[in-house]
Design a protein around this motif. Structure first.
Motif, PDB file in Angstrom:
ATOM      1  N   ALA A  91       8.024  14.691  19.655  1.00 60.97           N
ATOM      2  CA  ALA A  91       7.017  14.657  20.820  1.00 60.97           C
ATOM      3  C   ALA A  91       5.564  15.154  20.629  1.00 60.97           C
ATOM      4  O   ALA A  91       4.567  14.812  20.947  1.00 60.97           O
ATOM      5  CB  ALA A  91       7.620  15.232  22.208  1.00 60.97           C
ATOM      6  N   ARG A  92       5.436  16.402  20.090  1.00 58.89           N
ATOM      7  CA  ARG A  92       4.380  17.078  19.471  1.00 58.89           C
ATOM      8  C   ARG A  92       3.442  16.129  18.738  1.00 58.89           C
ATOM      9  O   ARG A  92       2.366  15.893  19.018  1.00 58.89           O
ATOM     10  CB  ARG A  92       4.589  18.432  18.958  1.00 58.89           C
ATOM     11  N   LEU A  93       4.189  15.774  17.671  1.00 55.54           N
ATOM     12  CA  LEU A  93       3.588  14.866  16.696  1.00 55.54           C
ATOM     13  C   LEU A  93       2.908  13.631  17.139  1.00 55.54           C
ATOM     14  O   LEU A  93       1.843  12.758  16.856  1.00 55.54           O
ATOM     15  CB  LEU A  93       4.308  14.698  15.373  1.00 55.54           C
ATOM     16  N   SER A  94       3.869  12.999  18.038  1.00 57.41           N
ATOM     17  CA  SER A  94       3.341  11.502  18.791  1.00 57.41           C
ATOM     18  C   SER A  94       2.250  11.442  19.671  1.00 57.41           C
ATOM     19  O   SER A  94       1.526  10.743  20.047  1.00 57.41           O
ATOM     20  CB  SER A  94       4.652  11.089  19.602  1.00 57.41           C
ATOM     21  N   ARG A  95       1.955  12.793  20.299  1.00 57.99           N
ATOM     22  CA  ARG A  95       0.791  12.920  21.097  1.00 57.99           C
ATOM     23  C   ARG A  95      -0.574  12.868  20.057  1.00 57.99           C
ATOM     24  O   ARG A  95      -1.469  12.499  20.859  1.00 57.99           O
ATOM     25  CB  ARG A  95       0.880  14.280  22.033  1.00 57.99           C
ATOM     26  N   SER A  96      -0.354  13.484  18.895  1.00 56.31           N
ATOM     27  CA  SER A  96      -1.454  13.297  18.030  1.00 56.31           C
ATOM     28  C   SER A  96      -1.604  12.551  16.895  1.00 56.31           C
ATOM     29  O   SER A  96      -2.838  12.357  16.484  1.00 56.31           O
ATOM     30  CB  SER A  96      -1.841  14.919  17.752  1.00 56.31           C
ATOM     31  N   GLU A  97      -0.468  12.205  16.551  1.00 60.74           N
ATOM     32  CA  GLU A  97      -0.356  11.187  15.370  1.00 60.74           C
ATOM     33  C   GLU A  97       0.269   9.891  15.624  1.00 60.74           C
ATOM     34  O   GLU A  97       0.371   9.718  16.908  1.00 60.74           O
ATOM     35  CB  GLU A  97       0.073  11.907  14.112  1.00 60.74           C
ATOM     36  N   HIS A  98       0.667   9.323  14.761  1.00 61.88           N
ATOM     37  CA  HIS A  98       1.634   8.138  14.858  1.00 61.88           C
ATOM     38  C   HIS A  98       2.955   8.506  15.570  1.00 61.88           C
ATOM     39  O   HIS A  98       3.679   9.468  15.651  1.00 61.88           O
ATOM     40  CB  HIS A  98       2.008   7.352  13.747  1.00 61.88           C
ATOM     41  N   ASP A  99       3.443   7.543  16.589  1.00 63.51           N
ATOM     42  CA  ASP A  99       4.767   7.622  17.291  1.00 63.51           C
ATOM     43  C   ASP A  99       5.836   7.956  16.335  1.00 63.51           C
ATOM     44  O   ASP A  99       5.998   7.457  15.239  1.00 63.51           O
ATOM     45  CB  ASP A  99       5.004   6.503  18.107  1.00 63.51           C
ATOM     46  N   LEU A 100       6.814   9.069  16.689  1.00 66.73           N
ATOM     47  CA  LEU A 100       8.202   9.122  15.959  1.00 66.73           C
ATOM     48  C   LEU A 100       9.008   9.002  16.977  1.00 66.73           C
ATOM     49  O   LEU A 100       9.362  10.167  17.975  1.00 66.73           O
ATOM     50  CB  LEU A 100       7.915  10.716  15.431  1.00 66.73           C
ATOM     51  N   PRO A 101       9.501   8.039  16.873  1.00 67.82           N
ATOM     52  CA  PRO A 101      10.667   7.585  18.123  1.00 67.82           C
ATOM     53  C   PRO A 101      11.994   8.644  17.881  1.00 67.82           C
ATOM     54  O   PRO A 101      12.239   8.716  16.641  1.00 67.82           O
ATOM     55  CB  PRO A 101      11.066   6.074  17.886  1.00 67.82           C
ATOM     56  N   PRO A 102      12.527   9.114  19.043  1.00 67.36           N
ATOM     57  CA  PRO A 102      13.811   9.848  18.893  1.00 67.36           C
ATOM     58  C   PRO A 102      14.867   8.940  18.322  1.00 67.36           C
ATOM     59  O   PRO A 102      15.099   7.798  18.751  1.00 67.36           O
ATOM     60  CB  PRO A 102      14.033  10.411  20.194  1.00 67.36           C
ATOM     61  N   PRO A 103      15.861   9.602  17.551  1.00 71.85           N
ATOM     62  CA  PRO A 103      17.145   8.779  17.142  1.00 71.85           C
ATOM     63  C   PRO A 103      18.073   8.757  18.099  1.00 71.85           C
ATOM     64  O   PRO A 103      17.940   9.123  19.368  1.00 71.85           O
ATOM     65  CB  PRO A 103      17.547   9.645  15.886  1.00 71.85           C
ATOM     66  N   PRO A 104      19.105   7.965  17.744  1.00 68.00           N
ATOM     67  CA  PRO A 104      20.405   7.896  18.824  1.00 68.00           C
ATOM     68  C   PRO A 104      20.775   9.087  18.971  1.00 68.00           C
ATOM     69  O   PRO A 104      20.535  10.165  18.313  1.00 68.00           O
ATOM     70  CB  PRO A 104      21.114   6.692  18.105  1.00 68.00           C
ATOM     71  N   ALA A 105      21.792   9.108  19.877  1.00 67.14           N
ATOM     72  CA  ALA A 105      22.559  10.241  20.156  1.00 67.14           C
ATOM     73  C   ALA A 105      23.206  10.997  18.976  1.00 67.14           C
ATOM     74  O   ALA A 105      23.773  10.012  18.233  1.00 67.14           O
ATOM     75  CB  ALA A 105      23.216  10.133  21.372  1.00 67.14           C
ATOM     76  N   VAL A 106      23.347  12.253  18.905  1.00 70.49           N
ATOM     77  CA  VAL A 106      24.211  12.806  17.864  1.00 70.49           C
ATOM     78  C   VAL A 106      25.808  12.322  17.956  1.00 70.49           C
ATOM     79  O   VAL A 106      26.239  12.324  19.096  1.00 70.49           O
ATOM     80  CB  VAL A 106      24.363  14.541  17.930  1.00 70.49           C
ATOM     81  N   PRO A 107      26.268  11.682  16.899  1.00 71.55           N
ATOM     82  CA  PRO A 107      27.655  11.205  16.933  1.00 71.55           C
ATOM     83  C   PRO A 107      28.631  12.386  17.460  1.00 71.55           C
ATOM     84  O   PRO A 107      28.528  13.541  17.055  1.00 71.55           O
ATOM     85  CB  PRO A 107      27.919  10.617  15.334  1.00 71.55           C
ATOM     86  N   ALA A 108      29.754  11.823  17.957  1.00 69.69           N
ATOM     87  CA  ALA A 108      30.827  12.521  18.395  1.00 69.69           C
ATOM     88  C   ALA A 108      31.805  12.814  17.069  1.00 69.69           C
ATOM     89  O   ALA A 108      31.861  11.919  16.508  1.00 69.69           O
ATOM     90  CB  ALA A 108      31.540  11.742  19.839  1.00 69.69           C
ATOM     91  N   GLY A 109      32.344  14.080  17.164  1.00 69.16           N
ATOM     92  CA  GLY A 109      33.326  14.383  16.127  1.00 69.16           C
ATOM     93  C   GLY A 109      32.639  15.102  14.819  1.00 69.16           C
ATOM     94  O   GLY A 109      31.440  14.722  14.639  1.00 69.16           O
ATOM     95  N   LEU A 110      33.124  15.626  14.108  1.00 69.30           N
ATOM     96  CA  LEU A 110      32.903  16.278  13.010  1.00 69.30           C
ATOM     97  C   LEU A 110      32.565  15.398  11.693  1.00 69.30           C
ATOM     98  O   LEU A 110      31.229  15.574  11.407  1.00 69.30           O
ATOM     99  CB  LEU A 110      33.751  17.333  12.666  1.00 69.30           C
ATOM    100  N   ARG A 111      33.581  14.313  11.617  1.00 68.12           N
ATOM    101  CA  ARG A 111      33.128  13.301  10.710  1.00 68.12           C
ATOM    102  C   ARG A 111      31.917  12.431  10.898  1.00 68.12           C
ATOM    103  O   ARG A 111      30.908  12.257   9.984  1.00 68.12           O
ATOM    104  CB  ARG A 111      34.320  12.257  10.538  1.00 68.12           C
ATOM    105  N   GLY A 112      31.699  12.152  12.074  1.00 72.14           N
ATOM    106  CA  GLY A 112      30.359  11.332  12.500  1.00 72.14           C
ATOM    107  C   GLY A 112      29.420  12.239  12.308  1.00 72.14           C
ATOM    108  O   GLY A 112      28.077  11.859  11.974  1.00 72.14           O
ATOM    109  N   VAL A 113      29.116  13.579  12.594  1.00 76.68           N
ATOM    110  CA  VAL A 113      28.122  14.494  12.425  1.00 76.68           C
ATOM    111  C   VAL A 113      27.808  14.381  10.954  1.00 76.68           C
ATOM    112  O   VAL A 113      26.465  14.574  10.637  1.00 76.68           O
ATOM    113  CB  VAL A 113      28.077  15.615  13.050  1.00 76.68           C
ATOM    114  N   LEU A 114      28.778  14.864   9.962  1.00 73.78           N
ATOM    115  CA  LEU A 114      28.548  15.067   8.756  1.00 73.78           C
ATOM    116  C   LEU A 114      28.033  13.702   8.040  1.00 73.78           C
ATOM    117  O   LEU A 114      27.397  13.724   6.968  1.00 73.78           O
ATOM    118  CB  LEU A 114      29.660  15.606   8.289  1.00 73.78           C
TER     119      LEU A 114
END
Length: 432
Positions: A91-114
């Motif tokens: 959000a900070r960089l998007s205010r002064s530079e090119h947009d950095l869109p946020p990624p999707p939500a963190v996957p559920a479960g240990l395997r999805g996160v890793l």
């Protein structure tokens, strides 16, 4: 008539010197603006680096806990904490530079996160930004603080014991005003270091976020395609709206005048035999209608692309808009050289529509227009002290401004709380 050559004339050199003064003032203003902006970015970067440092320490604790088998259940929650810190930097960089869109939500479960590539990139980010970014933020803020302390030291040195020395690295004895003035001279050096190094430190501090928090190439390309599709549709809509406006202006203005001229000329021809005096009166009315039709046509042509914009540049064109505004308006333009014609035309029409809204709807006593160029972006701001509460959906032309700006792949921001002030900010790409 013989040609007079001014080369070598005693006044020729003097006439060239005044141009250096404004150029030097513009350079100094630009450097000061860059330094203030760098300090602001360093402060924001220091705040996000503290969050990144906390998230990095949490990852370290979870990693150590995993060695004894009790940290695996904490990995998904720690990944969410890392994602939160990374999104603040996005959000900070998007205010002064090119947009950095946020990624999707963190996957559920240990395997999805890793398996999530976003999580791995964000873990590397918090490690880099929480250490190097924090250090750069501390260094960047210590420069202006040291400059202020040293410059002001002659005003308060007398309340300190002489053996206490001065601020920062000044650890020698201060016996009087001359020693205090030496410390103040060191403050000038710190100030010069702030101006020279501040922007570079801010860029280095933002580098991990720009590299690690940007979406992968395939994701970025799909987002860019979607953005270009939307801006292309906005450009077509803006073009259609502009054509309708021109058609309406011609139909309601010049066309009606020309119809009146035709009718009057027919009446004058019929009156030539029966009542010549009456025919002369009708011809005078036809002549007046023809002049009004020409004036209407000139107005429509100027609304397509004002000649002053092409002949004298953006600054002169905006001065003309301010002079014709119903509210006292100041204009400040700091744009070295010329931008592309389309960029200048977009900036001109943005300011024209904004000042029209100020005069019609805001109830403001004053307005201010500021335009400056920073690297490859042209920044336009229009501020008024009116009643505020401007609404894009109220038919005040704000939607048209947004469409015009987005059609040029720019950014549009409107801040208008009830009670004012209203601030319209536009950022347009203008090349290097």
């Amino acid at each position: 008539m013989p040609r007079t050559d001014t080369v070598g004339h005693p006044h020729a050199a003097g006439s060239a010197r005044p141009g250096r003064g404004p150029a030097l003032r513009r350079y100094v203003r630009r450097r000061v603006r860059m330094s203030v902006d760098a300090i602001e970015r360093l402060v924001g970067g220091l705040g996000t680096s503290i969050l990144a440092l906390a998230a990095g320490l949490l990852l370290l604790v979870v990693a150590l806990a995993c060695l004894v088998g009790v940290g695996l259940a904490m990995i998904p929650s720690s990944a969410k904490a890392v994602r939160s810190a990374a999104n603040r930097e996005r959000a900070r960089l998007s205010r002064s530079e090119h947009d950095l869109p946020p990624p999707p939500a963190v996957p559920a479960g240990l395997r999805g996160v890793l398996r999530d590539p976003w999580v791995r990139r964000e873990a590397a980010f918090v490690a880099a930004h929480g250490t190097v970014g924090f250090g750069l933020g501390v260094i960047g803020l210590s420069l202006p603080i040291s400059a202020v302390q040293n410059l002001l030291f002659p005003l308060y040195y007398w309340v300190l014991p002489p053996e206490a020395g001065g601020p920062g690295f000044v650890n020698w004895r201060i016996d009087g005003l001359p020693d205090a003035l030496v410390v103040a001279l060191m403050g000038i050096g710190w100030l010069a270091a702030t101006v020279a190094l501040g922007p570079a430190l801010a860029r280095l501090q933002a580098l991990p976020g720009r590299r690690l928090l940007a979406p992968p190439r395939d994701v970025d390309m799909s987002l860019r395609i979607a953005e270009l599709t939307a801006t292309r549709a906005a450009a077509l809509d803006a073009h259609a709206v502009e054509l309708r406006r021109i058609e309406r202006s011609l139909h309601d203005g010049a066309q009606n005048r020309l119809v009146a001229v035709t009718v009057l000329l027919g009446a004058a021809r019929r009156a030539m035999v029966r009542d010549p005096a009456r025919a002369v009166e009708i011809l005078d009315r036809a002549h007046t209608s023809a002049e009004l039709a020409l004036a209407e046509l000139r107005t429509v042509v100027r609304s397509i692309l004002p000649p002053v914009l092409d002949d004298r540049g953006l600054a002169a064109a905006l001065d003309g808009l301010a002079a014709g505004c119903g509210v006292p308006c100041t204009v400040q333009v700091d744009v070295p050289g010329r931008c592309a014609v389309s960029v200048e035309a977009t900036a001109y029409f943005v300011v024209a529509e904004a000042l029209t809204n100020v005069a019609r709807h805001s109830g403001a006593a004053t307005a201010a227009v500021a335009v400056h160029r920073s690297a490859d972006r042209l920044h336009v701001s229009v501020v008024d002290d009116g009643r505020g509460g401007a609404d894009e959906g109220s038919g005040s032309g704000i939607g048209g401004i947004r469409r015009r700006v987005e059609a040029h792949d720019g950014r549009f921001t409107l801040t208008s709380p009830p009670g004012g002030p209203t601030t319209l900010l536009v950022e347009l790409p203008c090349g290097l």
